[in-house]
Design a protein around this motif. Structure first.
Motif, PDB file in Angstrom:
ATOM      1  N   LEU A 105       2.254   2.138 -10.143  1.00  0.00           N
ATOM      2  CA  LEU A 105       1.572   3.088  -9.263  1.00  0.00           C
ATOM      3  C   LEU A 105       2.166   3.073  -7.858  1.00  0.00           C
TER       4      LEU A 105
ATOM      5  N   TRP B 190      -1.935  -2.933  -3.630  1.00  0.00           N
ATOM      6  CA  TRP B 190      -1.733  -3.920  -4.693  1.00  0.00           C
ATOM      7  C   TRP B 190      -1.087  -5.175  -4.133  1.00  0.00           C
TER       8      TRP B 190
ATOM      9  N   ILE C 297      -6.189  10.191  -8.182  1.00  0.00           N
ATOM     10  CA  ILE C 297      -5.772   8.986  -7.463  1.00  0.00           C
ATOM     11  C   ILE C 297      -4.796   9.411  -6.371  1.00  0.00           C
TER      12      ILE C 297
ATOM     13  N   SER D 104     -11.330  -2.391  -9.016  1.00  0.00           N
ATOM     14  CA  SER D 104     -11.138  -2.244 -10.469  1.00  0.00           C
ATOM     15  C   SER D 104     -12.440  -1.964 -11.198  1.00  0.00           C
TER      16      SER D 104
ATOM     17  N   GLY E  96      -0.211  -1.937 -11.283  1.00  0.00           N
ATOM     18  CA  GLY E  96      -0.062  -1.802  -9.838  1.00  0.00           C
ATOM     19  C   GLY E  96       1.348  -1.481  -9.392  1.00  0.00           C
TER      20      GLY E  96
ATOM     21  N   VAL F 240      -2.650   3.595  -3.798  1.00  0.00           N
ATOM     22  CA  VAL F 240      -2.975   2.289  -4.369  1.00  0.00           C
ATOM     23  C   VAL F 240      -2.587   1.199  -3.379  1.00  0.00           C
TER      24      VAL F 240
ATOM     25  N   THR G 246       0.848  -1.190   0.000  1.00  0.00           N
ATOM     26  CA  THR G 246       0.000   0.000   0.000  1.00  0.00           C
ATOM     27  C   THR G 246       0.879   1.232   0.000  1.00  0.00           C
TER      28      THR G 246
ATOM     29  N   TRP H 170     -11.653   4.102  -1.015  1.00  0.00           N
ATOM     30  CA  TRP H 170     -10.980   3.024  -1.754  1.00  0.00           C
ATOM     31  C   TRP H 170     -11.966   2.391  -2.735  1.00  0.00           C
TER      32      TRP H 170
ATOM     33  N   ILE I 251      -6.120  -5.320  -6.691  1.00  0.00           N
ATOM     34  CA  ILE I 251      -5.714  -3.925  -6.587  1.00  0.00           C
ATOM     35  C   ILE I 251      -6.895  -3.066  -6.159  1.00  0.00           C
TER      36      ILE I 251
ATOM     37  N   TYR J 244      -7.827   1.302  -5.433  1.00  0.00           N
ATOM     38  CA  TYR J 244      -7.355   2.655  -5.675  1.00  0.00           C
ATOM     39  C   TYR J 244      -7.990   3.612  -4.667  1.00  0.00           C
TER      40      TYR J 244
END
Length: 549
Positions: A466, A493, A488, A529, A463, A491, A358, A526, A500, A502
């Protein structure tokens, strides 16, 4: 946690001092600052008075050993920290023997530290006019103020009738016990502001504790007196449990400390032929853990002060490519009515369900969204608002003094660089991530990296990129796809499963600045996808932070 990270960042053999606070009731010690290099003055002059020397430390190369003498270096508390292979051990010297025993310690977050402390701030104006060419005259001026602060100083808590003296309470409407009784918590910004109290300094210069008759000395030597004032703004930490009657003495200590720092700068005024006043600035660098109080000549530009700032960063093991000690970094204790945007609206959200790595935006940003500033941009201004949030991040972190641009200023910038025609100014035309990058480069001098994916599901394959962005650059990302733009902020992941999530800041919100509503309704939250459209192309503008100090 923060001090451990700085000690673990050391890559060569070194030693230095550790500063912190000690609770007079429990005896607990909290270590907050480390110093490894010399400054042209005592490093402690930049720290709030409650932070005092607690221990020494030694960083050993792999396979290295240290002597007992090294452990005792500068330690007033018989405490010593040893850093080896990024492992930090705390040892205490047993009195009456040569033995050192390893102590257990716990990690305290900056938020936990701030919950138990109150930053007591003092403002005022001191006349330091003197012959700056003569060290003796500077010393005499500072000594005169020191004497006045001991005998004739009082401190009024702003917007109240509470007046404190050095020895206790001089005037008060209510019975007061501890400093915590004076704190009224109100949190509307998404992140908790420091518990703080602002006092105004008053000095009765007509009184004197001396019983001697006036003594006049006439000196016919030509001297050049420089009119210099110190615009005082300094802080001292106290525990919430500190009795109110003791606060005046702590405030006095913070001013006396800054007078010693002023001696250094008064000498610099002469040596570098600088005119003007001295200004003090409080900064709370991101991940530094505590406040610093700096002092600069008000007529010296940030560029001229760069070497001094570098030495401060080196001394306190602060990042050498991030601006933390500039004037624009000054901590805002009281927000003005115009500064109504929420800040760091993600704080307080539940952790994402995705396990693994994270990484989120580093520092402070303001939440800009539809309908703010009494401006109706509903259904067309989302990318403008995302850009404003990004610019606010660079401003909060001290990379720029420029204000967050309006929609018209953004449009005019794109016209000036030839990207748009003049009729674009005042229109309701959309902009995308490319235009956001253009404005960042031309308005702030900030370059951006762009990432393009052909669908929302393909974004899930990015991921690692990011996570790398947020862990190295730490800037918010603007993403545009279809007819929508979002910001954003982070993230989560899992490299094994590919799951994942975001952290999204949604500029389409049209309501009031209500943090509870924004979080509960998912305007900041949060997202999985499925949040993205599988049939839309997405372009990400990933701003790169400049290397500066």
């Amino acid at each position: 946690m923060l001090i451990l990270q700085r000690l673990q960042s050391l890559k060569t053999a070194s030693s230095g001092d550790v500063y912190g606070v000690q609770d007079g009731v429990t005896g607990d010690v909290t270590m907050l600052a480390v110093t490894v290099a010399r400054l042209p003055h005592a490093p402690s002059l930049l720290l709030p008075p409650a932070l005092h020397l607690l221990a020494s430390f030694t960083c050993l190369p792999e396979g290295g050993q240290q002597s007992t003498a090294q452990k005792q270096h500068s330690s007033e508390r018989n405490l010593h920290l040893t850093v080896k292979n990024k492992v930090v051990n705390v040892e205490q010297h047993d009195e009456g023997s040569d033995k050192w025993r390893v102590l257990k310690y716990s990690i305290v977050s900056q938020e936990q530290f701030e919950q138990q402390m109150v930053a007591c701030r003092t403002t005022g104006r001191l006349d330091l006019s003197c012959n700056v060419a003569q060290a003796a005259d500077i010393e005499s001026t500072v000594s005169r103020w020191s004497s006045l602060l001991h005998s004739a100083a009082s401190f009024r808590l702003r917007d109240t009738k509470l007046v404190l003296g050095i020895k206790g309470v001089l005037s008060s409407e209510h019975e007061l016990d501890n400093v915590g009784d004076l704190i009224h918590n109100h949190n509307k910004n998404g992140y908790k502001k420091l518990n703080n109290l602002t006092f105004d300094l008053f000095v009765n210069r007509s009184c004197s504790s001396s019983t001697d008759a006036p003594h006049l000395i006439i000196n016919n030597t030509n001297t050049k007196v420089q009119n210099t004032f110190l615009e005082l703004d300094c802080v001292a930490y106290v525990f919430r449990s500190t009795p109110v009657v003791e606060v005046g003495r702590v405030l006095q200590q913070s001013i006396l400390q800054k007078l010693q720092l002023a001696k250094y700068w008064l000498g610099k005024l002469h040596n570098e032929n600088i005119k003007g006043n001295l200004e003090s600035i409080n900064v709370l660098p991101y991940k530094a853990g505590h406040l610093y109080t700096l002092m600069y000549p008000n007529n010296s530009s940030d560029d001229k002060l760069e070497d001094y700032r570098k030495s401060v960063h080196e001394c306190f093991l602060l990042p050498m490519k991030t601006p933390l000690m500039r004037r624009v970094n000054g901590y805002v204790f009281e927000l003005s009515k115009e500064e109504y945007q929420l800040c760091n609206t993600h704080i307080g959200l539940k952790a994402p369900a995705v396990s693994g790595m994270t990484s989120i935006t580093q520092g402070i940003y303001s939440y800009h969204h539809y309908m703010q500033d009494k401006f109706n941009d509903n259904k067309w201004g989302c990318a403008y608002r995302s850009l404003q949030t990004i610019v606010s991040w660079f401003r909060h972190q001290g990379y720029t003094t420029k204000t967050v641009p309006t929609h018209t200023q953004i449009q005019q910038c794109l016209v000036n660089i030839g990207d748009k025609q003049s009729k674009f100014v005042g229109s309701r035309d959309w902009i995308g991530s490319t235009e956001v990058g253009f404005v960042l480069e031309n308005y702030l001098g900030v370059t951006s990296r762009f990432l393009t994916v052909s669908s929302g599901s393909e974004l899930g394959e990015k991921g690692r990129e990011l996570v790398h962005h947020f862990s190295t650059q730490g800037t918010p990302i603007m993403i545009g796809g279809g007819v929508l733009a979002h910001t954003i902020l982070g993230v989560a992941w899992d490299p094994e499963s590919g799951d994942i999530s975001y952290l999204i800041l949604d500029p389409h919100y049209t309501g009031a600045e209500d943090l509870t509503t924004i979080q509960r309704m998912g305007w900041c939250g949060w997202k999985g996808s499925s949040f993205w459209n599988d049939k839309a192309y997405y372009n990400l503008c990933m701003p790169q932070r400049p290397a500066m100090i």
